[in-house]
Design a protein around this motif. Structure first.
Motif, PDB file in Angstrom:
ATOM      1  N   PRO A 161       0.831  -1.209   0.000  1.00 58.04           N
ATOM      2  CA  PRO A 161       0.000   0.000   0.000  1.00 58.04           C
ATOM      3  C   PRO A 161       0.865   1.257   0.000  1.00 58.04           C
ATOM      4  O   PRO A 161       1.715   1.435   0.876  1.00 58.04           O
ATOM      5  CB  PRO A 161      -0.805  -0.116   1.297  1.00 58.04           C
ATOM      6  CG  PRO A 161      -0.808  -1.572   1.625  1.00 58.04           C
ATOM      7  CD  PRO A 161       0.524  -2.079   1.148  1.00 58.04           C
ATOM      8  N   TYR A 174      -3.043  -0.673  -5.275  1.00 57.59           N
ATOM      9  CA  TYR A 174      -2.135  -0.381  -4.161  1.00 57.59           C
ATOM     10  C   TYR A 174      -1.500   1.014  -4.200  1.00 57.59           C
ATOM     11  O   TYR A 174      -0.507   1.240  -3.528  1.00 57.59           O
ATOM     12  CB  TYR A 174      -1.045  -1.458  -4.079  1.00 57.59           C
ATOM     13  CG  TYR A 174      -1.609  -2.798  -3.673  1.00 57.59           C
ATOM     14  CD1 TYR A 174      -1.776  -3.126  -2.330  1.00 57.59           C
ATOM     15  CD2 TYR A 174      -2.020  -3.710  -4.636  1.00 57.59           C
ATOM     16  CE1 TYR A 174      -2.329  -4.347  -1.955  1.00 57.59           C
ATOM     17  CE2 TYR A 174      -2.575  -4.935  -4.274  1.00 57.59           C
ATOM     18  CZ  TYR A 174      -2.734  -5.238  -2.930  1.00 57.59           C
ATOM     19  OH  TYR A 174      -3.296  -6.449  -2.570  1.00 57.59           O
ATOM     20  N   ARG A 197      -4.664  -1.855   3.101  1.00 55.37           N
ATOM     21  CA  ARG A 197      -5.326  -1.629   1.814  1.00 55.37           C
ATOM     22  C   ARG A 197      -6.828  -1.456   1.993  1.00 55.37           C
ATOM     23  O   ARG A 197      -7.439  -0.527   1.439  1.00 55.37           O
ATOM     24  CB  ARG A 197      -5.049  -2.790   0.854  1.00 55.37           C
ATOM     25  CG  ARG A 197      -5.693  -2.605  -0.530  1.00 55.37           C
ATOM     26  CD  ARG A 197      -5.740  -3.912  -1.299  1.00 55.37           C
ATOM     27  NE  ARG A 197      -6.498  -4.935  -0.584  1.00 55.37           N
ATOM     28  CZ  ARG A 197      -7.820  -4.964  -0.512  1.00 55.37           C
ATOM     29  NH1 ARG A 197      -8.545  -4.024  -1.084  1.00 55.37           N
ATOM     30  NH2 ARG A 197      -8.418  -5.921   0.159  1.00 55.37           N
TER      31      ARG A 197
END
Length: 396
Positions: free
Chosen positions: A125, A142, A340
């Motif tokens: 992320p 991401y 995420r």
């Protein structure tokens, strides 16, 4: 932009060849929560990277002073890319091997675009701190961003010019800067909707130090306003040369110059320059009735105590990015997939207004948070035509 696409392709090849980087190293469940950060502490974008570093560290220190998150402290692992996107690529792989659970990307969009395929392959992320639309449009799983899109800058500038009855602009654009190119293109594409005509369109490269020939061309075109797309040192060099030329034409800079680092560098040459800013940049000028003034002050005051200056635009970018990560970890957990999920569900009040993310939207800067300022006595103040009522609604 061709250079940016080449870097992105190189990034994929680099990742494929880098031993051990495709996996997700596991972090100690009881140890610190390691957040990686790649920024520019040397090279052309040193002022941007320094602001990023200070903003991110401020939030980390505040969270740790309160005991961390669920008893776990935050650890910021920072690497300097030297304003070199190829070095950014190397550092992302290094940080992945060090088991960071999330990443703050660099301030230059060219580098963010270079690492975009990598962080998606690594499932790391990443909150990019650059501002090019292509970082999050189209969405990839991401990468998110905190800064306003360059297209939002373009619309904000054109809306203001329309409001002020300015119908002719000239543009100068750094062709080696993804943010500048993206903003330039967005401005050109939106001109018709605001009744604005482009009377001169000039380009330059980041290393340019003599703008006299371009200034002569711009003046000859007789625009109402000159809009400069660039970051780092070129805006400072150009502003000084523009002031020395005494053209009498208004100069407008974009959000990349909404920082005390710019005003201090240009000195008296910056007087009267218009700067597209965001709400937090004008925090000291915000009406006390503005719902976000308290949030702005909660970060601006300790920042000033720590660094003896008001937060730069790049500091706010990193502050808000860290706010995203802290919020995501508190709500969802500290693994990469939990972060995420947390970032995909951001619904947060920040110094720049209300952000909301979803799996299909990874840029959430509110359009109402875009404001136009003018430099007076070295300070960003609301530009003519920007009312207190507009500022009160900003960010909502």
């Amino acid at each position: 932009m061709r250079r940016g696409r080449f870097l992105a392709m190189a990034a994929v090849l680099f990742t494929a060849c880098a031993g051990g980087t495709a996996g997700q190293p596991s972090a100690s469940p009881g140890g610190p929560i390691k957040i990686g950060m790649v920024t520019s502490l040397t090279g052309n974008y040193t002022p941007l990277g320094t602001g990023n570093k200070q903003g991110a560290q401020l939030v980390v220190d505040q969270v740790n002073a309160r005991g961390g998150i669920n008893g776990r402290k935050l650890e910021l692992v920072m690497l300097d890319d030297g304003t070199n996107p190829n070095q950014t690529i190397t550092h992302v792989n290094t940080l992945n091997d060090q088991a960071v659970v999330a990443l703050l990307g660099p301030p230059q969009s060219t580098a963010d675009l270079a690492i975009k395929p990598i962080v998606n392959q690594l499932k790391l992320p990443t909150v990019a701190l650059g501002a090019a639309d292509q970082q999050t449009v189209p969405v990839t799983p991401y990468m998110w961003q905190t800064a306003l899109l360059s297209s939002q800058v373009a619309r904000g500038v054109l809306s203001y010019l329309q409001q002020q009855g300015k119908g002719k602009i000239a543009m100068l654009t750094d062709t080696a800067n993804a943010y500048a190119v993206s903003g330039h293109d967005a401005t050109r594409n939106a001109l018709g909707g605001y009744g604005v005509t482009l009377v001169d369109d000039e380009s330059f490269e980041t290393a340019t130090t003599n703008f006299a020939p371009l200034i002569a061309k711009v003046v000859a075109a007789r625009p109402d306003v000159v809009l400069f797309w660039g970051t780092g040192s070129p805006p400072v060099v150009f502003t000084k040369q523009w002031a020395a030329a005494s053209t009498g034409l208004p100069l407008m800079m974009t959000a990349a110059e909404a920082t005390p680092l710019y005003t201090s560098a240009v000195g008296p040459a910056g007087e009267g320059v218009y700067v597209q800013a965001v709400m937090a940049d004008l925090g000291q000028s915000l009406p006390t009735a503005n719902r976000y003034r308290r949030i702005v002050d909660s970060y601006a005051v300790p920042f000033q105590q720590a660094y003896n200056s008001y937060p730069a635009q790049f500091s706010w970018d990193a502050i808000i990015a860290m706010m995203f990560l802290v919020d995501a970890i508190k709500r969802k957990g500290a693994s990469r997939e939990e972060i995420r999920a947390g970032l995909d569900s951001i619904n947060l009040e920040t110094p720049n207004g209300h952000y909301s993310f979803s799996p299909s939207r990874h840029n959430g800067f509110p359009d109402t948070g875009v404001v136009i300022s003018i430099i007076r006595n070295g300070q960003f103040t609301q530009a003519p035509g920007v009312s207190d009522a507009q500022l009160q609604k900003a960010g909502q």
